[in-house]
Design an enzyme around this catalytic site. Sequence first.
Site, short mmCIF file in Angstrom:
data_model
loop_
_atom_site.label_atom_id
_atom_site.label_comp_id
_atom_site.label_asym_id
_atom_site.label_seq_id
_atom_site.Cartn_x
_atom_site.Cartn_y
_atom_site.Cartn_z
N CYS A 30 -16.74 28.48 -40.32
CA CYS A 30 -16.35 27.38 -41.21
C CYS A 30 -16.29 26.05 -40.49
O CYS A 30 -15.21 25.48 -40.30
CB CYS A 30 -15.01 27.73 -41.85
SG CYS A 30 -15.16 29.24 -42.78
N GLU A 31 -17.42 25.57 -40.05
CA GLU A 31 -17.54 24.26 -39.40
C GLU A 31 -18.94 23.75 -39.69
O GLU A 31 -19.91 24.51 -39.57
CB GLU A 31 -17.43 24.38 -37.87
CG GLU A 31 -16.15 24.92 -37.38
CD GLU A 31 -15.45 24.01 -36.39
OE1 GLU A 31 -15.89 22.85 -36.20
OE2 GLU A 31 -14.45 24.46 -35.84
N GLY A 82 -28.40 29.40 -11.76
CA GLY A 82 -27.91 30.23 -12.86
C GLY A 82 -28.98 30.32 -13.93
O GLY A 82 -29.74 31.28 -14.03
N GLY A 84 -28.97 24.28 -10.77
CA GLY A 84 -29.25 23.20 -11.71
C GLY A 84 -30.67 23.02 -12.17
O GLY A 84 -30.92 22.21 -13.07
N1 LLP Z 1 -23.24 25.73 -9.10
C1 LLP Z 1 -22.22 25.04 -9.64
C2 LLP Z 1 -21.16 24.53 -8.77
C3 LLP Z 1 -22.20 24.83 -11.04
O1 LLP Z 1 -21.20 24.13 -11.55
C4 LLP Z 1 -23.23 25.36 -11.84
C5 LLP Z 1 -23.21 25.16 -13.28
C6 LLP Z 1 -24.25 26.09 -11.22
C7 LLP Z 1 -24.23 26.25 -9.85
C8 LLP Z 1 -25.39 26.69 -11.98
O2 LLP Z 1 -26.15 25.73 -12.64
P1 LLP Z 1 -27.53 26.16 -13.35
O3 LLP Z 1 -28.49 26.59 -12.28
O4 LLP Z 1 -27.23 27.27 -14.28
O5 LLP Z 1 -27.94 24.93 -14.04
N2 LLP Z 1 -22.86 25.44 -20.29
C9 LLP Z 1 -23.91 24.50 -19.93
C10 LLP Z 1 -24.22 24.52 -18.46
C11 LLP Z 1 -23.00 24.31 -17.58
C12 LLP Z 1 -23.31 24.40 -16.13
C13 LLP Z 1 -22.07 24.43 -15.31
N3 LLP Z 1 -22.28 24.54 -13.91
C14 LLP Z 1 -25.14 24.78 -20.78
O6 LLP Z 1 -25.09 25.67 -21.62
O7 LLP Z 1 -26.15 24.08 -20.66
#
Ligand code: LLP
Length: 415
Positions: free
Chosen positions: A341-342, A275, A239
């Site tokens: 088309c949006e 991530g 996160g």
């Molecule tokens: N662990 C869990 C249980 C998660 O649900 C997530 C992300 C991560 C780790 C990794 O989080 P990060 O370090 O990447 O913030 N599509 C959205 C982000 C969705 C994140 C979902 N879960 C965007 O483009 O901002």
Amino acid sequence: MNPAHYKDGELHVEGVPLSRIAAEIGTPCYVYSRAALTEAYLAFTAAFDGHPHLVCYAVKANSNLAILDLFSRLGSGFDIVSGGELERVIAAGGDPSKIVFSGVGKSEREIRSALEAGILCLNVESESELERIDRIAGELGTRAPVSLRVNPDVDAGTHPYIATGLNQSKFGIPYAAAPGLYDKARTLRHVRIDGIDCHIGSQLTELEPIAEALEKIRDLVERLARDGLTLKHIDVGGGIGIRYQNEAPPTIRDYARVVLGAFDTRKYKLLFEPGRMLVGNAGLLLTRIEYLKKGADRNFAIVDAAMNDLIRPALYEAWHDIQPVREGGRPDTYDIVGPVCETGDFLARGRRLAANEGDLLAIMSAGAYGMSMASNYNTRPRAAEVMVDDDQLYVVREREQVHDLIVREHRLPAR
Ligand code: LLP
């Protein structure tokens, strides 16, 4: 590290000019930097040097096999959320014994294949899931390693779609219910309780909510220890945010100070699920301007990438920097939009930019949740992906063809 820089008036990734990528591979095209990915991973793990820990890269952020392969070679584990991601990690040469499996809806088949593969831990998100895991492990004659994902009810201060640690959210076991579910888990014969897990959201730019969540987790861990249940690991989730525009996310060192302040790493191994922080700024989306168009109110630069390639602006009103591949020219203000088309199909709005038809643009910070969220909307084949390594270029995913999109569809029989 920003992997893109201007040299002789042209944007390069490492040693490769983006015009070369456009000429050889075409556009739209995701471009990743091996050096930037490597540096991000090494910086993360170095911050916890001397403390037992495992980085489990959150595959959902970018699941290209080359990226999984690279992280795996660097020693990374993986956080997966589906059987598909499990297969990807294994196909990329990842070590199953370093995989944690998160998510609220694990199917029977997914649990079975995770146990058969011998993953490190299933992060359990409900009582029913715990019972299902116990039953399947029993059928397989094994004990499933589990941790409970606990929802600490803190406001992560991020976009509501990507905040996961509040009581209203579908994620995790409610904090107050966690001790009772640990008690229940102790009575089950086919689960082994290894840890605790918590993830409060994504693109977090403040440390306070993280500290608050970890304090609550620590209290719970101590309470469990007093009740005679000693956990092996604490998974603090992912996160940590990145800089897209002018955010000031915590540095990895500041984050490490908070985490290491919360837990005694002589007693517990730490697991992480980052991530975005490992891949977000290591990638960009390269696109070409098809048309410039003067609307009644606004100027549009219509490019060949669209919301199906990068949905973040449309979905979260996310801001991505746009850089012209060639420097120079007279700037004007444009909305950068795609062919879909949006009206929601925009990549950026109101940007000052020198733009000509045929010019290349780089949409920055697109390494996370770019390609992994791409779709085929409007029957648009998904973009190619390339990895730059110094002055070398590797196609790590070929451009999709329309044939790939329709090959599993069938017309009705004649009658
Ligand atoms: N662990 C869990 C249980 C998660 O649900 C997530 C992300 C991560 C780790 C990794 O989080 P990060 O370090 O990447 O913030 N599509 C959205 C982000 C969705 C994140 C979902 N879960 C965007 O483009 O901002």
